[in-house]
Motif scaffolding. Structure first.
Motif, PDB file in Angstrom:
ATOM      1  N   ASP A   1       0.809  -1.254  -0.070  1.00 57.84           N
ATOM      2  CA  ASP A   1       0.064  -0.010  -0.286  1.00 57.84           C
ATOM      3  C   ASP A   1       0.818   1.293  -0.141  1.00 57.84           C
ATOM      4  O   ASP A   1       0.748   2.223  -0.630  1.00 57.84           O
ATOM      5  CB  ASP A   1      -0.964   0.050   1.085  1.00 57.84           C
ATOM      6  CG  ASP A   1      -1.797   1.195   1.102  1.00 57.84           C
ATOM      7  OD1 ASP A   1      -2.761   1.409   0.369  1.00 57.84           O
ATOM      8  OD2 ASP A   1      -2.035   1.887   2.170  1.00 57.84           O
ATOM      9  N   ASN A   2       1.811   1.321   0.937  1.00 61.51           N
ATOM     10  CA  ASN A   2       2.822   2.369   0.817  1.00 61.51           C
ATOM     11  C   ASN A   2       3.498   2.580  -0.563  1.00 61.51           C
ATOM     12  O   ASN A   2       3.587   3.616  -1.099  1.00 61.51           O
ATOM     13  CB  ASN A   2       4.088   2.188   1.878  1.00 61.51           C
ATOM     14  CG  ASN A   2       3.229   2.366   3.245  1.00 61.51           C
ATOM     15  OD1 ASN A   2       2.429   2.767   3.393  1.00 61.51           O
ATOM     16  ND2 ASN A   2       3.781   1.731   4.354  1.00 61.51           N
ATOM     17  N   GLN A   3       3.913   1.301  -1.258  1.00 62.98           N
ATOM     18  CA  GLN A   3       4.558   1.483  -2.437  1.00 62.98           C
ATOM     19  C   GLN A   3       3.552   2.143  -3.542  1.00 62.98           C
ATOM     20  O   GLN A   3       3.831   2.861  -4.363  1.00 62.98           O
ATOM     21  CB  GLN A   3       4.851   0.187  -3.119  1.00 62.98           C
ATOM     22  CG  GLN A   3       6.089  -0.456  -2.038  1.00 62.98           C
ATOM     23  CD  GLN A   3       6.654  -1.864  -2.467  1.00 62.98           C
ATOM     24  OE1 GLN A   3       6.229  -2.380  -3.299  1.00 62.98           O
ATOM     25  NE2 GLN A   3       7.829  -1.965  -1.746  1.00 62.98           N
ATOM     26  N   VAL A   4       2.351   1.731  -3.470  1.00 65.11           N
ATOM     27  CA  VAL A   4       1.236   2.156  -4.398  1.00 65.11           C
ATOM     28  C   VAL A   4       1.200   3.624  -4.215  1.00 65.11           C
ATOM     29  O   VAL A   4       1.263   4.304  -5.128  1.00 65.11           O
ATOM     30  CB  VAL A   4      -0.087   1.361  -4.246  1.00 65.11           C
ATOM     31  CG1 VAL A   4      -1.075   1.938  -4.723  1.00 65.11           C
ATOM     32  CG2 VAL A   4       0.153  -0.077  -4.678  1.00 65.11           C
ATOM     33  N   ARG A   5       1.205   4.229  -2.982  1.00 66.05           N
ATOM     34  CA  ARG A   5       1.069   5.697  -2.646  1.00 66.05           C
ATOM     35  C   ARG A   5       2.423   6.503  -3.401  1.00 66.05           C
ATOM     36  O   ARG A   5       1.926   7.415  -3.842  1.00 66.05           O
ATOM     37  CB  ARG A   5       0.923   5.782  -1.283  1.00 66.05           C
ATOM     38  CG  ARG A   5      -0.341   5.424  -0.636  1.00 66.05           C
ATOM     39  CD  ARG A   5      -0.570   5.958   0.558  1.00 66.05           C
ATOM     40  NE  ARG A   5      -1.780   5.739   1.260  1.00 66.05           N
ATOM     41  CZ  ARG A   5      -1.726   4.839   2.573  1.00 66.05           C
ATOM     42  NH1 ARG A   5      -0.815   4.819   3.185  1.00 66.05           N
ATOM     43  NH2 ARG A   5      -2.740   4.388   2.993  1.00 66.05           N
ATOM     44  N   ILE A   6       3.468   5.781  -3.290  1.00 69.03           N
ATOM     45  CA  ILE A   6       4.422   6.516  -3.718  1.00 69.03           C
ATOM     46  C   ILE A   6       4.443   6.444  -5.338  1.00 69.03           C
ATOM     47  O   ILE A   6       4.838   7.282  -5.838  1.00 69.03           O
ATOM     48  CB  ILE A   6       5.967   5.621  -3.273  1.00 69.03           C
ATOM     49  CG1 ILE A   6       6.035   5.964  -1.766  1.00 69.03           C
ATOM     50  CG2 ILE A   6       7.065   6.266  -4.111  1.00 69.03           C
ATOM     51  CD1 ILE A   6       7.074   5.073  -1.098  1.00 69.03           C
ATOM     52  N   LEU A   7       4.137   5.164  -5.826  1.00 69.16           N
ATOM     53  CA  LEU A   7       3.908   5.203  -7.405  1.00 69.16           C
ATOM     54  C   LEU A   7       2.807   6.346  -7.797  1.00 69.16           C
ATOM     55  O   LEU A   7       3.008   6.879  -8.770  1.00 69.16           O
ATOM     56  CB  LEU A   7       3.606   3.823  -7.944  1.00 69.16           C
ATOM     57  CG  LEU A   7       4.764   2.876  -7.698  1.00 69.16           C
ATOM     58  CD1 LEU A   7       4.354   1.481  -7.927  1.00 69.16           C
ATOM     59  CD2 LEU A   7       6.007   3.296  -8.419  1.00 69.16           C
ATOM     60  N   GLU A   8       1.744   6.277  -7.097  1.00 73.69           N
ATOM     61  CA  GLU A   8       0.706   7.330  -7.486  1.00 73.69           C
ATOM     62  C   GLU A   8       1.277   8.662  -7.457  1.00 73.69           C
ATOM     63  O   GLU A   8       0.902   9.622  -8.440  1.00 73.69           O
ATOM     64  CB  GLU A   8      -0.368   7.112  -6.390  1.00 73.69           C
ATOM     65  CG  GLU A   8      -1.287   5.704  -6.671  1.00 73.69           C
ATOM     66  CD  GLU A   8      -2.380   5.820  -5.712  1.00 73.69           C
ATOM     67  OE1 GLU A   8      -2.320   6.448  -4.667  1.00 73.69           O
ATOM     68  OE2 GLU A   8      -3.377   4.863  -5.952  1.00 73.69           O
TER      69      GLU A   8
END
Length: 152
Positions: A88-95
């Motif tokens: 979830d943290n990685q997805v936020r960073i990618l977003e």
């Protein structure tokens, strides 16, 4: 921790027994080996408080039925919860990176369009100068400016 194990769960073992070569899914925060050097295996609890709950355990500690020790022990669902939080943290960073890239692309598009508009206007100005023979006038003004600069 009471020993809640009656058999191992493994995709490589059809008998439910434990072998040193068992494979398991790599899970973050769960090492492939314990500090003692033994491999980590995935087991299924048969205890009253946690029936059929999967967990990771050091093979050495499992074979010796150790309790309350410092060998690897982790519930699979807790390990996956941690992994989901990390994803979830990685997805936020990618977003955030995607939003930054979108803004950069928009800025570049505006720059390209501005350049194209200016280029079109320059062509029109040159056409205007050719049609109305403005160039000789501009040249004479430049000559006068040059002479004035030289005389000062």
């Amino acid at each position: 921790m009471s020993n809640p194990v009656t058999h191992a769960s493994s995709s490589t073992s059809t008998t439910g027994g434990i072998t040193d070569g068992q494979r398991r899914v790599r899970t973050p925060k769960i090492p492939s080996r314990c500090w003692c050097g033994e491999s980590i295996i995935e087991l299924i609890s048969k205890s009253g408080p946690n029936p059929y709950r999967q967990y990771y355990r050091c093979l050495f500690a499992y074979k010796r039925r150790l309790e309350n020790d410092d060998h690897v022990f982790k519930w699979v669902d807790e390990a996956f919860t941690y992994e989901i939080q990390q994803l979830d943290n990685q997805v936020r960073i990618l977003e955030e990176e995607v939003q930054l890239l979108k803004a950069t692309i928009r800025s570049e598009v505006v720059s390209i369009l501005t350049y194209e508009i200016v280029s079109v206007h320059v062509v029109h100005v040159r056409d205007f100068m050719d049609v109305f023979e403005v160039q000789p006038i501009v040249q004479r003004i430049d000559d006068v400016d040059l002479r004035m600069a030289c005389s000062i």
